[in-house]
Design an enzyme around this catalytic site. Structure first.
Site, mmCIF file in Angstrom:
data_model
loop_
_atom_site.group_PDB
_atom_site.id
_atom_site.type_symbol
_atom_site.label_atom_id
_atom_site.label_comp_id
_atom_site.label_asym_id
_atom_site.label_seq_id
_atom_site.Cartn_x
_atom_site.Cartn_y
_atom_site.Cartn_z
ATOM 1 N N ASN B 131 34.735 29.628 45.743
ATOM 2 C CA ASN B 131 33.785 30.497 46.440
ATOM 3 C C ASN B 131 32.918 31.291 45.466
ATOM 4 O O ASN B 131 33.350 31.610 44.360
ATOM 5 C CB ASN B 131 34.518 31.458 47.376
ATOM 6 C CG ASN B 131 35.170 30.715 48.532
ATOM 7 O OD1 ASN B 131 35.083 29.483 48.606
ATOM 8 N ND2 ASN B 131 35.838 31.435 49.414
ATOM 9 N N LEU B 132 31.726 31.638 45.921
ATOM 10 C CA LEU B 132 30.757 32.357 45.087
ATOM 11 C C LEU B 132 31.384 33.598 44.454
ATOM 12 O O LEU B 132 31.188 33.887 43.282
ATOM 13 C CB LEU B 132 29.547 32.742 45.960
ATOM 14 C CG LEU B 132 28.442 33.498 45.256
ATOM 15 C CD1 LEU B 132 27.821 32.632 44.168
ATOM 16 C CD2 LEU B 132 27.367 33.938 46.247
ATOM 17 N N LYS B 133 32.135 34.307 45.246
ATOM 18 C CA LYS B 133 32.747 35.563 44.798
ATOM 19 C C LYS B 133 33.600 35.343 43.553
ATOM 20 O O LYS B 133 33.626 36.182 42.653
ATOM 21 C CB LYS B 133 33.603 36.112 45.938
ATOM 22 C CG LYS B 133 34.272 37.428 45.644
ATOM 23 C CD LYS B 133 34.729 38.072 46.961
ATOM 24 C CE LYS B 133 35.591 39.299 46.707
ATOM 25 N NZ LYS B 133 37.007 39.005 46.592
ATOM 26 N N GLY B 134 34.294 34.223 43.510
ATOM 27 C CA GLY B 134 35.017 33.863 42.301
ATOM 28 C C GLY B 134 36.210 34.727 41.996
ATOM 29 O O GLY B 134 36.879 35.230 42.900
ATOM 30 N N TYR B 135 36.413 34.963 40.711
ATOM 31 C CA TYR B 135 37.638 35.595 40.270
ATOM 32 C C TYR B 135 37.390 36.282 38.947
ATOM 33 O O TYR B 135 36.720 35.728 38.067
ATOM 34 C CB TYR B 135 38.708 34.501 40.132
ATOM 35 C CG TYR B 135 40.033 34.931 39.584
ATOM 36 C CD1 TYR B 135 40.880 35.757 40.331
ATOM 37 C CD2 TYR B 135 40.456 34.501 38.340
ATOM 38 C CE1 TYR B 135 42.098 36.157 39.836
ATOM 39 C CE2 TYR B 135 41.684 34.887 37.836
ATOM 40 C CZ TYR B 135 42.496 35.726 38.588
ATOM 41 O OH TYR B 135 43.705 36.094 38.089
#
Lengths: 367, 253
Positions: B131-135
């Site tokens: 997902n765009l939000k990532g990590y």
């Protein structure tokens, strides 16, 4: 008879377990001992990793070592080859990449224990096995990993030794039943109907072959008309779609599945079959394409779904590990007895028992 | 004072000075809070092989349970120089480097399909990677120009995942699974590999698995091309995919 004798005619022999810790590597070690004693030149590869000291998931479990003597061939990674400390000549860099490094083929110049990690993908396994035969191996042993079966496809190997054990269940009857189902699956009957054969051969997906994965699933009617089903129909159709398609073709006598056959598809066909009666042949390339975890092939046959294969697998023997590490164990003779009653015409061994003629070390006696 | 040279052939834990081997550990024993409990902890630490074990803190956790914080000196060491080679020396690219590398060596969108398979209800790992939000402040693959991603979520049957991967022409499948000592979880992972094989697609698809206990050794055993564990950031996965794809483009088998 010894495992080595029973399997001698399979130039590429696959070892497949029904789960982890069913004794594949122990069977491999027994085979290697017998073949090396007989002076046969062997090549060894593994679709996973063999001969490691400890289990990759449960480090409390110690694993059997893989012992090879001078002259034999191995397909493993460069790192594991040097870690073995065995002098060797590298014959070939196979070009296959694994998470543990690139796979080389080497001829050993000394004796010792080695970790074997060859190619994972079935087509690569075949290519590397053939390469070892080309380098002079008289027989190639392909060890499996966990419960992976793809290397036992006739596209890859010529014979199979299957391993089962107490790890399948704490219930002895359940171990026997699941093993019987797995053997039935491997021994699915070959397709005899000439027309179905012709159709199935046309769509046969050779493992890793050209155009693989692009052949359509075909429904064959009573008057031998072939109806192409939409792409991925077998993989992902919901039960209603499967039911509607079958109901719309009430005279269908066979379905030819070129790729994977998941159990959900088998279940989806049951309601129509039950209401219309009769039989439906379900044709697959070989049993490694069939994914059953609920019911066995014979149960489906009783419901009218008759599984048939284009290429049968030559199952040579079954080995048994009566011990589930860190858990429970059964009496080996009792387990083998029950399996012999449930499964016809299959040699069953526990290569660690005294009654196995090829057993490695004599039983310890309290002298 | 000049810094002491680290002996990489005999690496030990470090607390006050190099080579002191000092380890802080904490654990709970199912015994009542007491002097006997403290003694039990000391003896246990000695059995673990710690030299000069010391209880620096202990307290009653609840009835019949005592929590300890201890120090001890580790007498073992590790030869760090032996831990080199494949799987250890990977240099990861940054997001920008991945984009440049993909444009140069692949030259088209790379399609990645991800899911938590079988009965696994955790989608955290897949979300973090895709997902765009990532990590950890890093975009997931969705945020890259180089990738087109499909996140199928959790509890996805293997057959559905494989069908989707074929439908969208996936270059890579990413699965997440919490591997335990139970055979079921492992079976979910091997079944996916076997289904891709049965569909004749194994050569066309990069298979990667992730989960808290997934190592490269386990990935090899399971039949995957790579395994990712705790601490993996999206650009690590992206680096692996673009490099592997470039290698396949360069030397098709």
């Amino acid at each position: 008879l010894l495992l080595g004798e029973l399997t001698a005619s399979a130039r590429r022999l696959a070892l497949v377990g029904l789960a982890k810790n069913t004794g594949k590597t122990v069977a491999l070690a027994a085979l290697l001992r017998e073949l090396q004693d007989a002076g046969r030149l062997v090549g060894v590869t593994s679709v996973g990793r063999d001969g490691e000291e400890r289990d990759v998931i449960d480090s409390r479990i110690e694993k059997p070592r893989v012992l090879l003597s001078a002259g034999n061939l191995v397909a493993t990674t460069d790192g594991l080859l040097s870690a073995s400390g065995i002098p060797h000549n590298v014959l070939e860099n196979t070009g296959v990449r694994t998470p543990l490094g690139p796979v080389l083929i080497a001829r050993l110049r000394g004796h010792g224990a080695i970790e074997v990690a060859g190619p994972s993908a079935a087509a690569d396994v075949r290519a590397v096995s053939d390469a070892m035969l080309g380098h002079g191996a008289e027989q190639v042993l392909i060890d499996g990993a966990i419960d992976r079966r793809a290397a036992s496809s006739p596209d890859v190997s010529d014979g199979l030794v299957m391993s089962t054990g107490a790890i399948l269940s704490a219930d002895l009857e359940e171990v026997v039943a699941r093993t019987r189902d797995a053997v039935e699956l491997v021994r699915l009957p070959g397709l005899e109907d000439p027309l179905l054969r012709k159709l199935a051969e046309r769509t046969h997906l050779r493992t890793g072959g050209e155009g693989a994965g692009h052949a359509p699933t075909v429904l064959v009617s009573a008057d031998d008309e072939a109806l192409e089903l939409p792409p991925r129909f077998v993989l992902s159709s919901d039960p209603q779609t499967i039911e509607a398609t079958l109901a719309a073709n009430p005279s269908a006598r066979a379905v030819i599945v070129p790729g994977a056959l998941p159990e959900a598809f088998m279940r989806g066909m049951l309601p129509v079959l039950r209401s219309r009666g009769g039989e439906l042949a379900v044709v697959v390339a070989d049993s490694t394409r069939v994914f059953l975890s609920g019911k066995g092939p014979r149960w489906y046959e009783r419901q009218g779904l008759r599984l048939q294969v284009l290429q049968p697998i030559a199952l040579r023997a079954l080995t048994v590990n009566p011990v589930a590490p860190q858990s429970h164990s059964f009496d080996s003779a009792e387990l083998r007895g029950l399996l012999e009653n449930a499964i016809e015409d299959l040699p069953i061994f526990d290569v660690r028992q005294d009654d196995y003629a090829g057993r490695a070390e004599p039983a310890e006696s309290p002298s | 004072m000049p810094p002491r040279e680290v002996d990489l052939a005999a690496v030990k834990p470090y607390a006050d000075h190099l080579g002191d081997g000092l380890v802080q550990m904490s654990f709970t024993l199912p015994v009542p809070y007491s002097l006997a409990a403290r003694k039990a902890a000391l003896e246990l630490a000695a059995k673990m092989g710690f030299d000069q074990p010391e209880v620096v803190h202990y307290e009653r956790l609840t009835d019949g349970y005592t929590y300890f914080v201890m120090y001890g000196r580790c007498v073992q060491s590790i030869d760090f120089t032996a831990l080199q080679g494949e799987g250890f020396d990977i240099e990861y690219m940054t997001e920008d480097e991945v984009e440049r590398f993909a444009a140069e060596h692949v030259g088209r969108k790379i399609v990645v399909v991800g899911a938590s398979t079988g009965s696994d209800t955790h989608s955290v790992g897949i979300d973090a990677m895709l997902n765009l939000k990532g990590y950890h402040g890093h975009h997931g693959l969705e945020g890259y120009h180089a990738f087109t991603t499909y996140n199928l979520g959790s509890q996805v049957p293997n057959s559905v995942l494989v069908a989707k991967a074929i439908e969208v022409g996936a270059d890579a499948i990413l699965v997440s699974q919490t591997v335990t000592q139970q055979n079921l979880h492992v079976h979910n992972l091997t079944e996916l590999v076997e289904m891709v094989e049965a569909e004749g697609r194994r050569q066309d698809m990069i298979l990667a698995c992730g989960g808290p206990r997934v190592t490269n050794e386990l990935a090899k055993e399971l039949g995957y091309d790579a395994g990712f564990s705790k601490g993996t950031e999206p650009q690590h996965l992206a680096t692996f995919i673009v490099r592997e794809l470039a290698a396949r483009v360069a030397a098709p088998r």
